[in-house]
Design a protein around this motif. Structure first.
Motif, PDB file in Angstrom:
ATOM      1  N   VAL A  91      -5.614   7.893 -14.789  1.00  0.00           N
ATOM      2  CA  VAL A  91      -4.611   8.902 -15.085  1.00  0.00           C
ATOM      3  C   VAL A  91      -4.829   9.974 -15.663  1.00  0.00           C
ATOM      4  O   VAL A  91      -4.390  11.142 -15.857  1.00  0.00           O
ATOM      5  N   ALA A  92      -6.255   9.921 -16.224  1.00  0.00           N
ATOM      6  CA  ALA A  92      -6.661  10.958 -17.101  1.00  0.00           C
ATOM      7  C   ALA A  92      -6.433  12.619 -16.630  1.00  0.00           C
ATOM      8  O   ALA A  92      -6.224  13.444 -17.672  1.00  0.00           O
ATOM      9  N   ALA A  93      -6.775  12.848 -15.579  1.00  0.00           N
ATOM     10  CA  ALA A  93      -6.617  14.259 -14.814  1.00  0.00           C
ATOM     11  C   ALA A  93      -5.131  14.571 -14.897  1.00  0.00           C
ATOM     12  O   ALA A  93      -5.083  15.773 -14.608  1.00  0.00           O
ATOM     13  N   GLU A  94      -4.158  13.736 -14.848  1.00  0.00           N
ATOM     14  CA  GLU A  94      -2.740  14.207 -14.823  1.00  0.00           C
ATOM     15  C   GLU A  94      -2.055  14.382 -15.981  1.00  0.00           C
ATOM     16  O   GLU A  94      -0.775  14.642 -15.955  1.00  0.00           O
ATOM     17  N   ILE A  95      -2.772  13.744 -17.395  1.00  0.00           N
ATOM     18  CA  ILE A  95      -2.042  14.017 -18.636  1.00  0.00           C
ATOM     19  C   ILE A  95      -2.864  14.584 -19.609  1.00  0.00           C
ATOM     20  O   ILE A  95      -3.983  14.836 -19.475  1.00  0.00           O
ATOM     21  N   PRO A  96      -2.299  15.226 -20.681  1.00  0.00           N
ATOM     22  CA  PRO A  96      -3.008  15.776 -21.858  1.00  0.00           C
ATOM     23  C   PRO A  96      -3.678  14.924 -22.802  1.00  0.00           C
ATOM     24  O   PRO A  96      -4.494  15.243 -23.616  1.00  0.00           O
ATOM     25  N   HIS A  97      -3.367  13.768 -22.523  1.00  0.00           N
ATOM     26  CA  HIS A  97      -3.589  12.799 -23.849  1.00  0.00           C
ATOM     27  C   HIS A  97      -4.976  12.100 -24.007  1.00  0.00           C
ATOM     28  O   HIS A  97      -5.746  12.300 -23.185  1.00  0.00           O
ATOM     29  N   ARG A  98      -5.364  11.843 -25.180  1.00  0.00           N
ATOM     30  CA  ARG A  98      -6.613  11.240 -25.660  1.00  0.00           C
ATOM     31  C   ARG A  98      -6.439   9.601 -25.609  1.00  0.00           C
ATOM     32  O   ARG A  98      -5.183   9.251 -25.428  1.00  0.00           O
ATOM     33  N   LEU A  99      -7.482   8.795 -25.579  1.00  0.00           N
ATOM     34  CA  LEU A  99      -7.262   7.469 -25.676  1.00  0.00           C
ATOM     35  C   LEU A  99      -7.833   7.161 -26.850  1.00  0.00           C
ATOM     36  O   LEU A  99      -9.033   7.535 -27.279  1.00  0.00           O
ATOM     37  N   ILE A 100      -7.283   6.391 -27.897  1.00  0.00           N
ATOM     38  CA  ILE A 100      -7.919   5.799 -29.071  1.00  0.00           C
ATOM     39  C   ILE A 100      -7.767   4.331 -29.019  1.00  0.00           C
ATOM     40  O   ILE A 100      -6.740   3.624 -28.684  1.00  0.00           O
TER      41      ILE A 100
ATOM     42  N   THR B 201       4.830  13.813 -41.690  1.00  0.00           N
ATOM     43  CA  THR B 201       4.461  14.578 -40.689  1.00  0.00           C
ATOM     44  C   THR B 201       3.220  13.878 -39.903  1.00  0.00           C
ATOM     45  O   THR B 201       2.472  13.143 -40.312  1.00  0.00           O
ATOM     46  N   ARG B 202       2.874  14.508 -38.779  1.00  0.00           N
ATOM     47  CA  ARG B 202       1.828  13.786 -37.887  1.00  0.00           C
ATOM     48  C   ARG B 202       0.551  14.217 -38.466  1.00  0.00           C
ATOM     49  O   ARG B 202       0.542  15.493 -38.864  1.00  0.00           O
ATOM     50  N   PRO B 203      -0.297  13.187 -38.745  1.00  0.00           N
ATOM     51  CA  PRO B 203      -1.771  13.625 -39.260  1.00  0.00           C
ATOM     52  C   PRO B 203      -2.285  14.673 -38.211  1.00  0.00           C
ATOM     53  O   PRO B 203      -2.113  14.712 -37.123  1.00  0.00           O
ATOM     54  N   ALA B 204      -3.062  15.580 -38.876  1.00  0.00           N
ATOM     55  CA  ALA B 204      -3.914  16.495 -37.854  1.00  0.00           C
ATOM     56  C   ALA B 204      -4.820  15.895 -37.118  1.00  0.00           C
ATOM     57  O   ALA B 204      -4.937  16.627 -35.905  1.00  0.00           O
ATOM     58  N   ASP B 205      -5.404  15.058 -37.114  1.00  0.00           N
ATOM     59  CA  ASP B 205      -6.384  14.341 -36.422  1.00  0.00           C
ATOM     60  C   ASP B 205      -5.307  13.459 -35.329  1.00  0.00           C
ATOM     61  O   ASP B 205      -6.462  13.179 -34.490  1.00  0.00           O
ATOM     62  N   LEU B 206      -4.329  13.525 -35.431  1.00  0.00           N
ATOM     63  CA  LEU B 206      -3.529  12.898 -34.346  1.00  0.00           C
ATOM     64  C   LEU B 206      -2.787  13.938 -33.627  1.00  0.00           C
ATOM     65  O   LEU B 206      -1.551  13.550 -33.044  1.00  0.00           O
ATOM     66  N   SER B 207      -2.855  15.001 -33.768  1.00  0.00           N
ATOM     67  CA  SER B 207      -2.078  16.126 -33.172  1.00  0.00           C
ATOM     68  C   SER B 207      -1.851  16.260 -31.865  1.00  0.00           C
ATOM     69  O   SER B 207      -0.883  16.688 -31.141  1.00  0.00           O
ATOM     70  N   VAL B 208      -3.249  15.857 -30.946  1.00  0.00           N
ATOM     71  CA  VAL B 208      -3.061  15.863 -29.602  1.00  0.00           C
ATOM     72  C   VAL B 208      -2.445  14.403 -29.285  1.00  0.00           C
ATOM     73  O   VAL B 208      -2.726  13.519 -29.638  1.00  0.00           O
ATOM     74  N   PRO B 209      -1.607  14.524 -28.312  1.00  0.00           N
ATOM     75  CA  PRO B 209      -1.056  13.130 -27.862  1.00  0.00           C
ATOM     76  C   PRO B 209      -2.199  12.059 -27.439  1.00  0.00           C
ATOM     77  O   PRO B 209      -2.970  12.612 -26.863  1.00  0.00           O
ATOM     78  N   PHE B 210      -1.803  10.846 -27.568  1.00  0.00           N
ATOM     79  CA  PHE B 210      -2.591   9.995 -27.257  1.00  0.00           C
ATOM     80  C   PHE B 210      -2.115   8.540 -26.912  1.00  0.00           C
ATOM     81  O   PHE B 210      -0.953   8.370 -27.218  1.00  0.00           O
ATOM     82  N   VAL B 211      -2.759   7.647 -26.041  1.00  0.00           N
ATOM     83  CA  VAL B 211      -2.680   6.488 -25.617  1.00  0.00           C
ATOM     84  C   VAL B 211      -3.290   5.622 -26.830  1.00  0.00           C
ATOM     85  O   VAL B 211      -4.692   5.977 -27.012  1.00  0.00           O
ATOM     86  N   PHE B 212      -2.902   4.567 -27.005  1.00  0.00           N
ATOM     87  CA  PHE B 212      -3.396   3.538 -27.981  1.00  0.00           C
ATOM     88  C   PHE B 212      -3.577   2.252 -27.401  1.00  0.00           C
ATOM     89  O   PHE B 212      -2.797   1.558 -26.759  1.00  0.00           O
ATOM     90  N   HIS B 213      -4.745   1.598 -27.727  1.00  0.00           N
ATOM     91  CA  HIS B 213      -4.956   0.047 -27.724  1.00  0.00           C
ATOM     92  C   HIS B 213      -5.747  -0.432 -29.071  1.00  0.00           C
ATOM     93  O   HIS B 213      -6.505   0.511 -29.830  1.00  0.00           O
ATOM     94  N   ILE B 214      -5.248  -1.602 -29.301  1.00  0.00           N
ATOM     95  CA  ILE B 214      -5.840  -2.138 -30.322  1.00  0.00           C
ATOM     96  C   ILE B 214      -6.366  -3.463 -30.134  1.00  0.00           C
ATOM     97  O   ILE B 214      -5.598  -4.470 -29.413  1.00  0.00           O
ATOM     98  N   GLY B 215      -7.608  -4.140 -30.333  1.00  0.00           N
ATOM     99  CA  GLY B 215      -8.321  -5.402 -30.151  1.00  0.00           C
ATOM    100  C   GLY B 215      -9.544  -5.363 -30.303  1.00  0.00           C
ATOM    101  O   GLY B 215     -10.253  -4.446 -30.430  1.00  0.00           O
ATOM    102  N   ASN B 216     -10.159  -6.659 -30.355  1.00  0.00           N
ATOM    103  CA  ASN B 216     -11.616  -6.956 -30.217  1.00  0.00           C
ATOM    104  C   ASN B 216     -12.248  -6.628 -28.979  1.00  0.00           C
ATOM    105  O   ASN B 216     -11.721  -6.381 -28.276  1.00  0.00           O
ATOM    106  N   ASN B 217     -13.535  -7.040 -29.035  1.00  0.00           N
ATOM    107  CA  ASN B 217     -14.451  -7.069 -28.081  1.00  0.00           C
ATOM    108  C   ASN B 217     -14.525  -8.327 -27.063  1.00  0.00           C
ATOM    109  O   ASN B 217     -15.267  -8.619 -26.153  1.00  0.00           O
ATOM    110  N   GLY B 218     -13.675  -9.359 -27.701  1.00  0.00           N
ATOM    111  CA  GLY B 218     -13.595 -10.347 -26.795  1.00  0.00           C
ATOM    112  C   GLY B 218     -13.295 -10.110 -25.231  1.00  0.00           C
ATOM    113  O   GLY B 218     -12.506  -9.276 -25.140  1.00  0.00           O
TER     114      GLY B 218
END
Length: 347
Positions: free
Chosen positions: A198-207, A166-183
């Motif tokens: 696009v934030a105003a047009e989608i319900p997603h969070r950004l992680i 099952t989807r973890p509770a803290d990821l219950s809201v749909p989200f856009v994902f990025h992984i990377g360093n600060n370079g």
């Protein structure tokens, strides 16, 4: 480069013809003042590399990071293979990117590293893009060269993952994902800018996963009034990264430059569709299995992101394309090619 070393060791585990012995020739310089560490690091690599060669009975030495390319010169009387992942620092010093050039000492070390590459018996490049970069610098080598994409480990096989969990509770809201360093080349700020479009047009969070954000990143999130929509996960475990890939609706990867770029292929392997730039090798690596836009084109990437998130059929198509594309990055082909390179060099 520990990951690359782990992959090579795994590729030849139980191999009757190839025995891999790992050695780190970099000395511990953490106790030195910050300004001396870089020089001391590279000096220790030269010193310890030379000592290792004299003491070892190895048939060849594989330098797994081109930033230590000078070792091919140091070990020129031995058989050597060097892997070049990218030459971003050199391109940065040449003004290719809109960021400050490395300092005087760093530029000297960069050039010293590159000057050793021609002494290698075989150069391995992570991508055609990296090969083109090196060739563009006028660097040739005395031996052969190959393009060899780094593979994905078994942990990124969808067959190894429990997809029924099952989807973890803290990821219950749909989200856009990025992984990377600060370079600078990872363009984390660009991730925030695209999401803001696009934030105003989608319900997603950004992680965003990776090291802690810079003050610039945090300030920009506040300026855009996205504090409640953007989350930074600092140094997540491998298990957590897998969860993020599997439950994200899309991986956004707007890098200014990559020599290869593992995250898009990792995402595809775990069923996450990808929106990315064509920075450096990315267009070559993802092929038609991602929605690709030009480097720094915030509007185009935002458009691709919105298309993917609003069209379930397109999302399903890209997931399927991605999974098929990622299957070509298995460790079997990597080990077969690398084995042949080793045997050819040894003769």
């Amino acid at each position: 480069m520990r990951r690359y070393a782990d992959i090579i060791a795994s590729a030849f585990a139980g191999d009757d013809r190839i025995h891999v012995e790992r050695a780190c020739v970099a000395g511990d310089v953490q106790r030195l003042p910050g300004k001396l560490r870089t020089l001391a690091h590279h000096a220790s690599v030269v010193r310890n590399g030379r000592r290792l060669a004299k003491q070892s009975d190895a048939h060849l030495f594989h330098v797994i990071d081109g930033s230590h390319g000078y070792l091919a010169r140091v070990l020129r009387h031995y058989k050597t293979v060097v892997t070049v992942h990218d030459v971003i620092p050199k391109l940065q010093s040449m003004g290719k990117f809109e960021t400050a050039s490395p300092g005087f000492l760093s530029r000297k070390i960069i050039n010293f590293s590159l000057s050793g590459l021609p002494f290698a018996d075989h150069l391995i490049f992570d991508s055609q893009s990296t090969l083109n970069d090196v060739a563009g610098l006028g660097i040739s080598n005395r031996g052969k060269h190959s393009i060899l994409f780094p593979p994905l480990e078994d942990q990124f096989s969808i067959r190894k993952i429990d997809t029924t969990s099952t989807r973890p509770a803290d990821l219950s809201v749909p989200f856009v994902f990025h992984i990377g360093n600060n370079g600078f080349y990872k363009n984390r700020k660009g991730v925030i800018e695209v999401f803001a479009r696009v934030a105003a047009e989608i319900p997603h969070r950004l992680i965003l996963a990776g090291p802690p954000p810079t003050l610039e990143h945090l300030d920009r999130v506040r300026q855009l009034q996205l504090t409640e929509r953007v989350a930074f996960e600092s140094y997540p475990s491998d298990e957590r990264v897998h969860l993020l890939y599997r439950h994200a609706d899309v991986l956004m990867f707007p890098s200014f430059y990559e020599g290869f770029g593992w995250p898009p292929i990792e995402a595809m392997a775990l069923g996450c569709p990808v929106v990315c730039s064509n920075g450096g090798s990315l267009g070559e690596v993802v092929g038609d299995a991602a929605l690709v836009s030009g480097v720094g084109d915030v509007e185009a990437m935002a458009g691709n992101l919105l298309r993917l998130l609003s069209d379930s059929d397109l999302s399903s198509t890209m997931r399927a394309k991605g999974a098929e594309h990622a299957s070509a990055f298995g460790i079997g082909e990597f080990s077969d090619t690398l084995r042949q390179i080793y045997l050819d060099v040894v003769g």
